[in-house]
Design a protein around this motif. Structure first.
Motif, PDB file in Angstrom:
ATOM      1  N   CYS A  17     -30.036 -78.796  20.694  1.00 15.84           N
ATOM      2  CA  CYS A  17     -29.954 -79.927  19.783  1.00 15.84           C
ATOM      3  C   CYS A  17     -31.344 -80.328  19.294  1.00 15.84           C
ATOM      4  O   CYS A  17     -31.514 -80.757  18.154  1.00 15.84           O
ATOM      5  CB  CYS A  17     -29.263 -81.088  20.484  1.00 15.84           C
ATOM      6  SG  CYS A  17     -28.772 -82.388  19.382  1.00 15.84           S
ATOM      7  N   THR A  21     -32.740 -81.401  15.521  1.00 15.38           N
ATOM      8  CA  THR A  21     -33.221 -82.754  15.217  1.00 15.38           C
ATOM      9  C   THR A  21     -34.739 -82.848  15.144  1.00 15.38           C
ATOM     10  O   THR A  21     -35.257 -83.794  14.564  1.00 15.38           O
ATOM     11  CB  THR A  21     -32.740 -83.750  16.288  1.00 15.38           C
ATOM     12  OG1 THR A  21     -33.299 -83.391  17.548  1.00 15.38           O
ATOM     13  CG2 THR A  21     -31.231 -83.797  16.356  1.00 15.38           C
ATOM     14  N   SER A  26     -33.518 -88.054  20.003  1.00  8.56           N
ATOM     15  CA  SER A  26     -32.284 -87.897  19.221  1.00  8.56           C
ATOM     16  C   SER A  26     -31.399 -86.817  19.830  1.00  8.56           C
ATOM     17  O   SER A  26     -30.178 -86.964  19.876  1.00  8.56           O
ATOM     18  CB  SER A  26     -32.605 -87.532  17.774  1.00  8.56           C
ATOM     19  OG  SER A  26     -33.251 -88.594  17.133  1.00  8.56           O
ATOM     20  N   ASP A  29     -29.734 -88.248  22.844  1.00  7.33           N
ATOM     21  CA  ASP A  29     -28.698 -89.197  22.429  1.00  7.33           C
ATOM     22  C   ASP A  29     -27.429 -88.469  21.981  1.00  7.33           C
ATOM     23  O   ASP A  29     -26.315 -88.855  22.345  1.00  7.33           O
ATOM     24  CB  ASP A  29     -29.199 -90.081  21.288  1.00  7.33           C
ATOM     25  CG  ASP A  29     -30.243 -91.096  21.738  1.00  7.33           C
ATOM     26  OD1 ASP A  29     -30.410 -91.286  22.962  1.00  7.33           O
ATOM     27  OD2 ASP A  29     -30.898 -91.679  20.848  1.00  7.33           O
ATOM     28  N   LEU A  30     -27.607 -87.424  21.205  1.00  5.09           N
ATOM     29  CA  LEU A  30     -26.446 -86.671  20.722  1.00  5.09           C
ATOM     30  C   LEU A  30     -25.692 -86.013  21.879  1.00  5.09           C
ATOM     31  O   LEU A  30     -24.464 -86.011  21.905  1.00  5.09           O
ATOM     32  CB  LEU A  30     -26.879 -85.608  19.708  1.00  5.09           C
ATOM     33  CG  LEU A  30     -27.239 -86.136  18.328  1.00  5.09           C
ATOM     34  CD1 LEU A  30     -27.932 -85.052  17.506  1.00  5.09           C
ATOM     35  CD2 LEU A  30     -26.000 -86.632  17.598  1.00  5.09           C
ATOM     36  N   GLU A  33     -23.744 -88.598  23.733  1.00  5.77           N
ATOM     37  CA  GLU A  33     -22.561 -88.970  22.960  1.00  5.77           C
ATOM     38  C   GLU A  33     -21.475 -87.888  23.065  1.00  5.77           C
ATOM     39  O   GLU A  33     -20.285 -88.198  23.157  1.00  5.77           O
ATOM     40  CB  GLU A  33     -22.955 -89.191  21.496  1.00  5.77           C
ATOM     41  CG  GLU A  33     -21.917 -89.927  20.700  1.00  5.77           C
ATOM     42  CD  GLU A  33     -22.407 -90.323  19.320  1.00  5.77           C
ATOM     43  OE1 GLU A  33     -21.539 -90.592  18.481  1.00  5.77           O
ATOM     44  OE2 GLU A  33     -23.633 -90.364  19.082  1.00  5.77           O
ATOM     45  N   VAL A  61     -21.376 -81.463  19.700  1.00  4.35           N
ATOM     46  CA  VAL A  61     -22.753 -81.883  19.422  1.00  4.35           C
ATOM     47  C   VAL A  61     -23.091 -81.615  17.954  1.00  4.35           C
ATOM     48  O   VAL A  61     -23.663 -82.460  17.272  1.00  4.35           O
ATOM     49  CB  VAL A  61     -23.754 -81.173  20.364  1.00  4.35           C
ATOM     50  CG1 VAL A  61     -25.184 -81.381  19.897  1.00  4.35           C
ATOM     51  CG2 VAL A  61     -23.592 -81.661  21.786  1.00  4.35           C
ATOM     52  N   LEU A  64     -21.348 -84.140  15.751  1.00  3.43           N
ATOM     53  CA  LEU A  64     -21.996 -85.447  15.864  1.00  3.43           C
ATOM     54  C   LEU A  64     -23.302 -85.471  15.073  1.00  3.43           C
ATOM     55  O   LEU A  64     -23.624 -86.452  14.400  1.00  3.43           O
ATOM     56  CB  LEU A  64     -22.259 -85.795  17.332  1.00  3.43           C
ATOM     57  CG  LEU A  64     -21.021 -86.115  18.163  1.00  3.43           C
ATOM     58  CD1 LEU A  64     -21.369 -86.160  19.646  1.00  3.43           C
ATOM     59  CD2 LEU A  64     -20.401 -87.424  17.722  1.00  3.43           C
ATOM     60  N   PHE A  65     -24.049 -84.372  15.139  1.00  5.34           N
ATOM     61  CA  PHE A  65     -25.297 -84.279  14.383  1.00  5.34           C
ATOM     62  C   PHE A  65     -25.025 -84.354  12.883  1.00  5.34           C
ATOM     63  O   PHE A  65     -25.679 -85.109  12.157  1.00  5.34           O
ATOM     64  CB  PHE A  65     -26.025 -82.976  14.726  1.00  5.34           C
ATOM     65  CG  PHE A  65     -27.214 -82.710  13.853  1.00  5.34           C
ATOM     66  CD1 PHE A  65     -28.373 -83.456  13.987  1.00  5.34           C
ATOM     67  CD2 PHE A  65     -27.174 -81.718  12.892  1.00  5.34           C
ATOM     68  CE1 PHE A  65     -29.475 -83.218  13.177  1.00  5.34           C
ATOM     69  CE2 PHE A  65     -28.270 -81.477  12.075  1.00  5.34           C
ATOM     70  CZ  PHE A  65     -29.417 -82.226  12.218  1.00  5.34           C
ATOM     71  N   ARG A  68     -24.198 -87.840  11.912  1.00  9.07           N
ATOM     72  CA  ARG A  68     -25.388 -88.695  11.858  1.00  9.07           C
ATOM     73  C   ARG A  68     -26.200 -88.440  10.600  1.00  9.07           C
ATOM     74  O   ARG A  68     -26.716 -89.373   9.992  1.00  9.07           O
ATOM     75  CB  ARG A  68     -26.274 -88.457  13.081  1.00  9.07           C
ATOM     76  CG  ARG A  68     -25.839 -89.224  14.270  1.00  9.07           C
ATOM     77  CD  ARG A  68     -26.939 -89.289  15.284  1.00  9.07           C
ATOM     78  NE  ARG A  68     -26.452 -89.976  16.464  1.00  9.07           N
ATOM     79  CZ  ARG A  68     -27.157 -90.146  17.546  1.00  9.07           C
ATOM     80  NH1 ARG A  68     -28.379 -89.674  17.611  1.00  9.07           N
ATOM     81  NH2 ARG A  68     -26.663 -90.776  18.585  1.00  9.07           N
TER      82      ARG A  68
END
Length: 158
Positions: A17, A21, A26, A29-30, A33, A61, A64-65, A68
């Motif tokens: 991830c 990012t 970040s 956090d992802l 989540e 993941v 979610l990215f 965002r």
């Protein structure tokens, strides 16, 4: 079950991830989540086998990215972007698709499964009946091909 998945895949997911990012916080956090989503989907995860659980985590993941990024785009813009910016995004997506389509089918599939699907070289080796080292070598060659094509394209843009 989620605790075991967390212990097994957290570090790997954060590293992956972080490449998307470019920010460690970040990325963490992802991943957190994603594991919250896993807690809500324990019944589904229990019926999946280990590779499917891993793929589910990677896909979660990634989704979610993307969410965002989309959400952030709406939050930071007060006016609609100029038409030129929208067109350049559309062209960039088309150029990436063409770049991937220029690869040989097996190279494209290996590259896509590895970098967009989240599979590792061992899993791809099993899928294609190849040693993991051969998969890594082919991926390295494919990355080199893509870098060369990107550099050639950048020369034409200047």
């Amino acid at each position: 079950m989620v605790e075991a998945l967390y212990a097994q895949y957290r570090v790997e997911l954060v590293r992956w991830c972080e490449t998307m990012t470019d920010d460690r916080q970040s990325a963490e956090d992802l991943v957190q989540e994603a594991f919250l989503h896993a807690l809500s989907n324990v019944a589904l995860l229990e019926v999946l086998d280990a590779p499917q659980r891993r793929a589910w985590l990677y896909r979660t993941v990634k989704n979610l990215f993307v969410d965002r990024v989309r959400h952030g785009r709406f939050e930071t813009l007060t006016d609609a972007p100029p038409e030129e910016a929208r067109e350049s995004e559309d062209y960039a997506a088309i150029e990436w698709r063409e770049l991937l389509d220029s690869l040989e089918p097996e190279e494209r599939e290996l590259f896509t499964l590895r970098y967009l699907g989240g599979y590792n070289a061992s899993q791809l080796g099993e899928r294609f009946a190849l040693p993991a080292g051969t998969v890594r070598a082919r991926l390295s060659r494919t990355r080199g091909i893509l870098k060369t094509k990107l550099k050639e394209g950048a020369q034409y843009d200047a």
